[in-house]
Scaffold this active site. Structure first.
Site, mmCIF file in Angstrom:
data_model
loop_
_atom_site.group_PDB
_atom_site.id
_atom_site.type_symbol
_atom_site.label_atom_id
_atom_site.label_comp_id
_atom_site.label_asym_id
_atom_site.label_seq_id
_atom_site.Cartn_x
_atom_site.Cartn_y
_atom_site.Cartn_z
ATOM 1 N N ASP A 477 49.078 34.011 38.028
ATOM 2 C CA ASP A 477 48.332 34.699 39.080
ATOM 3 C C ASP A 477 47.175 33.816 39.587
ATOM 4 O O ASP A 477 46.750 32.854 38.930
ATOM 5 C CB ASP A 477 47.785 36.000 38.485
ATOM 6 C CG ASP A 477 47.478 37.067 39.534
ATOM 7 O OD1 ASP A 477 47.485 36.753 40.730
ATOM 8 O OD2 ASP A 477 47.202 38.213 39.129
ATOM 9 N N ASP A 547 50.863 43.213 46.423
ATOM 10 C CA ASP A 547 50.378 44.289 45.561
ATOM 11 C C ASP A 547 50.681 45.654 46.157
ATOM 12 O O ASP A 547 50.435 46.671 45.522
ATOM 13 C CB ASP A 547 48.866 44.149 45.329
ATOM 14 C CG ASP A 547 48.569 43.158 44.216
ATOM 15 O OD1 ASP A 547 49.490 42.845 43.448
ATOM 16 O OD2 ASP A 547 47.417 42.711 44.112
HETATM 17 C C1 DGJ Z 1 46.855 40.591 41.102
HETATM 18 C C2 DGJ Z 1 48.336 40.779 40.919
HETATM 19 O O1 DGJ Z 1 48.978 40.744 42.156
HETATM 20 C C3 DGJ Z 1 48.584 42.081 40.186
HETATM 21 O O2 DGJ Z 1 49.955 42.320 40.089
HETATM 22 C C4 DGJ Z 1 47.932 42.014 38.842
HETATM 23 O O3 DGJ Z 1 48.546 41.034 38.062
HETATM 24 C C5 DGJ Z 1 46.452 41.726 38.990
HETATM 25 N N1 DGJ Z 1 46.210 40.574 39.828
HETATM 26 C C6 DGJ Z 1 45.799 41.517 37.649
HETATM 27 O O4 DGJ Z 1 44.502 41.142 37.743
#
Ligand code: DGJ
Length: 733
Positions: A477, A547
């Site tokens: 990430d 997301d």
């Molecule tokens: C952003 C990601 O897109 C989410 O799926 C998750 O992993 C969060 N970060 C965690 O901080």
């Protein structure tokens, strides 16, 4: 296939349906762009460079040299000596001067495609593609520029990149170096780009191309949620099935600019490369700079054909590793299930229930390390928090493995929290400008990966966790964009290199990781889909799309993403309702049908969802297994777009042998007193007869029609009762 005609001094690059012609002009060896379009039999199109029309080449009319520069269609335009359109390369010499002009020196043509040092790039062996290396120089600056073109035999793609070498005695600075340029006549083009925001990534935007400069860009240090390194110039009549399209996509994950400039003569200069903002690369004598690659697609057959060229290229010539052509394990991720509030006692029941339902992997998301229980600390301290992960990570992984499930883990390796042991020990490891308090975003800073000791620390931190247990998947990430560009490791005259060095370091880390752990499934992610780009696909066969997991929002996001990237790459999960990003309630069935068009997985607490939803999971799992080969490998067609018609979405996937096809229809808002819709299918074999079955409603009688009928007359799609309802229709010959 690439040929050189010595008499005409032209190069002709052919793909199955396109040709690209370059000409060398005048005694000074200007390199001109003659043609890109439908495949030509006759290569003699150098007249298109218009050197027989005034102002003529400088050897015939040096008095109008400036006019020549300002209208000649250059393959790789320089600036500062008379071409007033935007250049592709800028330099600053030791003396502070900026002008340059390139002349042809030599060329070579060879089968295959060389690697680009330190960079992701498409690949192909000797039977699959041919490469032209065109060498040109500015002898006054002492600069050699190699223009690299590869034409593919199995898809209508030409790739380009540029390598600049300082052949002089003094250093100079590269202040701009784009990777590709197309100087063409404007054909009353529209401009198609992908724009967005967090949770709204890659929405398709189409607008009229006007005079002057129009561009999309990012100087956020990543390809970004906001704009995408993609640009297409399309004829006014271009639609899914017909019309001309010139498209560029960047194989790069950092700052970019994608631009079209319409000049006074109604010529278009289309260009793409690293964004020049804050870019300044010092080249000492003998040093070289390699630009990232641009993928170019031309078609006169509309967006479906453009998409097909990108998909074929990326599936076959970009994605690597064990999972390249393999089904991915169905995962369940605990992010939306628990956020930071989890421990072994919460994770194991989720895994137990999930394994009973056929889910194949548990992914532990953010919050398992340091003292992290919210997003305000511990990035950089990659030590397992044994208060949460009781008995340690290996114990948890073993317990999950005992259930017959794989285990995956989340990292955010590029970041450092101000509240972390790492920051307390190494405050200078964060990217920052001396004496200026660096800007926080999500209460974190970005690590200065241009420093080898920092990159090595990051690598060991991640690798040692992976070595400690049977971890088979990593979600990598990146939750903030770069700012306060300053490195405590770089000298003053190399600070302008930080953005690009950062991206190279990320690539270096992922290359090391996938080499040491060749069986690992890597999924890139950046606050959702902010680094969903062709550069990252070279390292990870799938990327988290957004997301926003709401099935209706995903229609737009997945449509825009699939315009360029194969469905096999799109991280797509079923989450709980009301949806956490938008608060919408949609049927569990529809969430499943939309996620089937991506990698497919779950993002919810399976022990807490309604019983009727839980009961549906085994059917969804079965559908995934039945259809995933087709989804991953088939040809994708857009039939209708909810973004345009505001009513319903429809797409289709057809297997290579045209024996199988899957059609997804999602009704957004229902309308009263409406009959069924007629949908024309695509890509089928007209001579085959197909059984058409509604996979999610066996009450609808199966019918048999010819491919010809299905494509010309279509099928009738019953009007579903209610909003947000979907049909999944399977066709088998
Ligand atoms: C952003 C990601 O897109 C989410 O799926 C998750 O992993 C969060 N970060 C965690 O901080």
């Amino acid at each position: 296939m690439i040929t050189y005609n010595e008499k005409q001094r032209t190069f002709k690059l052919d793909t199955p349906n396109t040709s690209y012609v370059i000409g060398i002009v005048d005694e000074e060896g200007f390199i001109g762009h003659a043609y890109y379009g439908r495949r030509l039999e006759d290569a003699d199109v150098s007249y298109l460079m218009r050197t027989d029309e005034p102002p003529f080449v400088p050897s015939r009319n040096n008095r109008e040299r400036c006019s020549f520069y300002d209208c000649f269609p250059f393959e790789y335009p320089t600036g500062g000596v008379g071409d007033y359109r935007e250049s592709c390369i800028s330099i600053r010499t030791k003396g502070g001067h900026t002008g340059a002009m390139l002349s042809y020196v030599s060329h070579e043509i060879f089968d295959g495609k060389p690697k680009l040092e330190g960079l992701p790039a498409t690949f192909g062996d000797e039977g699959e593609c041919t490469t032209l290396r065109l060498v040109c120089e500015d002898a006054i600056v002492g600069m050699r520029v190699e223009l690299l073109y590869t034409a593919f035999n199995d898809t209508d793609v030409i790739t380009r990149s540029v390598r600049v070498t300082n052949t002089g005695k003094e250093h100079f600075y590269l202040t701009k170096v784009y990777s590709a340029c197309l100087d063409m006549d404007n054909q009353d083009f529209d401009m198609v780009t992908l724009h967005g925001s967090w949770a709204r990534e890659r929405c398709i935007q189409r607008k009229t191309l006007g005079f002057g400069i129009q561009n999309v860009s990012s100087f956020r240090g990543e390809s970004s949620h906001q704009d995408h390194p993609f640009l297409a110039l399309v004829s006014k009549n271009a639609n899914q099935e017909s019309g001309e399209i010139y498209a560029m996509n960047f194989v790069y994950s950092g700052n970019f600019r994608a631009q079209a400039e319409v000049s006074q003569f109604d010529y278009v200069r289309m260009s793409m490369g690293i964004h020049p903002e804050n870019f300044c690369w010092k080249l000492e004598s003998g040093e070289s700079f390699q630009s990232p690659e641009v993928v170019m697609v031309y078609t006169d057959k509309g967006f479906d054909a453009m998409t097909s060229s990108f998909h074929r290229l990326y599936r076959k010539h970009l994605i690597r590793g064990e999972y390249k052509d393999r089904k991915r394990p169905i995962l369940i991720n605990n992010w939306e299930a628990t956020y930071f509030n989890f421990d072994t006692d919460k994770l194991l029941p989720i895994a137990r229930e999930a394994s009973k339902l056929g889910i194949e992997m548990l992914v532990m998301d953010d919050g398992w390390f340091g003292k992290r229980s919210s997003d305000d600390c511990s990035l950089g301290d990659w030590k397992v928090n044994e208060d949460k992960i009781k008995g340690g990570l290996k114990h948890l992984v073993d317990e999950v493995n005992k259930l017959g499930m794989k285990f995956g883990i989340w990292f955010e390796p590029e970041m450092i929290s101000p509240d972390s042991d790492l920051y307390r020990a190494h405050p200078d490891w964060a990217i920052a400008i001396p004496n200026r308090t660096a800007t926080q975003s999500r209460q974190q800073y970005v690590l200065d990966l241009s420093r080898n000791e920092v990159a090595d620390y990051v690598y060991e931190a991640v690798a040692s966790v992976l070595r400690s247990a049977n971890i088979e998947y990593v979600k990598w990430d990146m939750n903030r964009q770069l700012s306060d560009i300053g490195s405590f490791g770089l000298p003053a005259d190399r600070q302008g290199e930080l953005y690009h060095r950062y991206v190279l370091a990320v690539y270096g880390l992922q290359e090391r990781l996938t080499s040491e752990f060749p069986h690992l499934l890597l999924e890139n992610c950046s606050g959702g889909g902010a680094r969903f780009d062709a550069g990252m696909l070279y390292y990870s066969p799938q990327i988290w799309c957004s997301d926003d997991t709401d099935a209706i929002e995903r229609l737009k996001i997945q449509e825009g993403t699939a315009l360029i990237y194969p469905l096999s790459t799109m991280g797509a999960h079923i989450s709980d309702c009301p949806n956490h990003a938008i608060g919408r309630n949609t049927p569990f069935e529809t969430r499943g049908i939309v996620a089937l068009a991506g990698t497919f997985g779950y993002e919810l607490d399976v022990t807490k969802i309604p019983q009727e939803d839980r009961e549906m999971i085994p059917q969804q799992v079965a559908m995934y297994h039945k259809f995933n080969d087709l989804v991953r490998e088939g040809d994708y067609y857009r039939i209708a777009s909810y973004s345009q018609n505001k009513s319903f979405d429809c797409w289709q996937i057809v297997s290579g042998d045209k024996a199988k096809s899957l059609v997804t229809f999602v009704q957004v808002l229902n309308r009263p007193n409406f009959k069924s819709r007629r949908i024309l299918l695509k890509g089928l074999d007209p001579d085959k007869r197909y059984t058409v079955s509604f996979e999610n409603n066996k009450d609808i009688e199966e019918k048999v029609y010819s491919g010809d009928t299905l494509m010309k007359a279509g099928i009738l799609m019953p009007n579903p009762w209610g909003d947000f309802k979907a049909w999944l229709i399977y066709l088998e010959a």
